[in-house]
Design a protein around this motif. Structure first.
Motif, short mmCIF file in Angstrom:
data_model
loop_
_atom_site.label_atom_id
_atom_site.label_comp_id
_atom_site.label_asym_id
_atom_site.label_seq_id
_atom_site.Cartn_x
_atom_site.Cartn_y
_atom_site.Cartn_z
N LEU A 13 -4.84 -1.45 19.35
CA LEU A 13 -5.08 -2.13 18.07
C LEU A 13 -3.77 -2.70 17.53
N PRO A 14 -3.70 -4.01 17.32
CA PRO A 14 -2.50 -4.59 16.69
C PRO A 14 -2.32 -4.02 15.28
N TYR A 15 -1.08 -3.79 14.90
CA TYR A 15 -0.82 -3.19 13.60
C TYR A 15 0.55 -3.63 13.09
N THR A 16 0.77 -3.37 11.81
CA THR A 16 2.06 -3.66 11.18
C THR A 16 2.57 -2.41 10.48
N GLU A 17 3.85 -2.11 10.66
CA GLU A 17 4.48 -1.01 9.91
C GLU A 17 4.62 -1.46 8.45
N ILE A 18 4.17 -0.62 7.54
CA ILE A 18 4.22 -0.98 6.12
C ILE A 18 4.85 0.14 5.30
N ALA A 19 5.25 -0.19 4.10
CA ALA A 19 5.73 0.79 3.11
C ALA A 19 5.32 0.29 1.74
N PHE A 20 4.88 1.17 0.89
CA PHE A 20 4.43 0.78 -0.45
C PHE A 20 4.75 1.91 -1.42
#
Length: 346
Positions: free
Chosen positions: A79-86
């Protein structure tokens, strides 16, 4: 010259008895002091032992051991994904996670809320299988670590008080990404955290709650039954004493009764095994009985244990959760249509 020889005065027999009695009293007093000191030492040692034990338990309670991440959505399910932070909703700590976009543009997102002692992977659920299933149903998926599971910036567990703000931060991130429909899928304490978050946000359109755990005196006592030697009342009092030291929050701050008695405006799907040895299924029954939304429901699974319903009943689990998500879709679409018509009429 005469010599006088002085003979010792003969002792009266009673004087010997008096001396012996005095000696016995002195020995008795010394023994009493020794025994008193020993008893006090034992008492102090016992108190220190009890406090040390509960201090350690409360530390473990607020700093659960959590494994590091082993995989990612690509390596686990392609599954393509993006590292995120919030940020949390109160502007607090940054939270790390993954954003898994749907294969085509989608305004529907499911936020996965993992349980205590686990990270976003929570392999026994299994979390990657759920993310893959949602991806195939055209949902965006947001997976993240609560502070106590963040390997880079780990913080103490606060049993939903701080974690609910992190969950709302995840919902706000998804909304900023264009999501108009938001569902929270929680497990164990992650489900209890979702209920706490729902008291403070209007962003949620539906929740799936698997093996819901809410920290309170009842669930702590329920878990102590497995140990069998720790008194529940003393344990609760001492955990209440030590927990604020390690986590900065009091156990009586947890709105356990409120989350179990609130009628939420959106639908809930509650899932619980009847042989859950960590969270009594009666807890989900109480939550379900408080609901007034016609689309809310409770699925009690005979003989299933904590967070193992997917693994033991995969086909029915997928069928029921998929049907619930479709119901949330229908409800959300109806609300959006009504809002549009109201705007046009104005």
């Amino acid at each position: 010259m005469s010599t006088t020889i002085l003979s010792p005065m003969p002792l009266h027999p009673g004087s010997l008895q008096i001396e012996e009695a005095v000696a016995r009293v002195a020995v008795s007093r010394r023994l009493s002091r020794i025994f008193g000191i020993a008893a006090a030492a034992v008492a102090i040692a016992s108190v220190l032992l009890v406090f040390s034990l509960y201090g350690y338990l409360s530390w473990q309670f607020t700093h659960p051991p959590v494994d590091a991440l082993n995989m990612n959505p690509m390596s686990a399910k392609n599954l393509p994904y993006t590292e995120i932070a919030f940020p949390a909703s109160d502007g607090g700590r940054m939270t790390n996670g993954w954003w898994i976009p749907a294969s085509a543009a989608s305004a529907r997102t499911v936020v996965l809320s993992h349980g205590f002692g686990a990270n976003r992977e929570e392999s026994w659920v299994p979390m990657y299988d759920i993310a893959d299933m949602l991806h195939k149903q055209a949902y965006n998926v947001l997976m993240f670590d609560y502070g106590y599971a963040d390997s880079k910036h780990r913080t103490a567990a606060t049993f939903g008080i701080g974690e609910s703000k992190q969950l709302i931060g995840a919902l706000e991130y998804a909304r900023a990404m264009g999501s108009r429909e938001l569902v929270v899928w929680g497990f164990s304490m992650g489900a209890g955290t979702a209920l706490q978050a729902a008291l403070h946000t209007s962003l949620i359109d539906g929740m799936i709650l698997d093996s819901t755990f809410v920290t309170d005196a009842d669930t702590i006592a329920y878990n102590l039954k497995k140990v069998g030697t720790l008194p529940a009342h003393l344990t609760m009092n001492l955990l209440s004493l030590f927990t604020p030291i390690w986590s900065g929050v009091r156990l009586d701050q947890i709105p356990s009764q409120e989350v179990q008695s609130t009628a939420y405006s959106f639908p809930l799907l509650l899932i619980h095994g009847t042989k859950d040895d960590k969270a009594p299924y009666e807890l989900s029954e109480r939550i379900a009985s408080a609901q007034t939304n016609a689309d809310s429901s409770l699925w009690l699974v005979k003989d299933a244990i904590h967070e193992m319903v997917f693994r033991t009943h995969p086909e029915e689990y997928i069928r029921r959760t998929t049907a619930f998500l479709q119901t949330v879709d229908t409800d959300a679409a109806a609300r959006q249509t009504a809002a549009t018509e109201l705007t046009q009429a104005a």
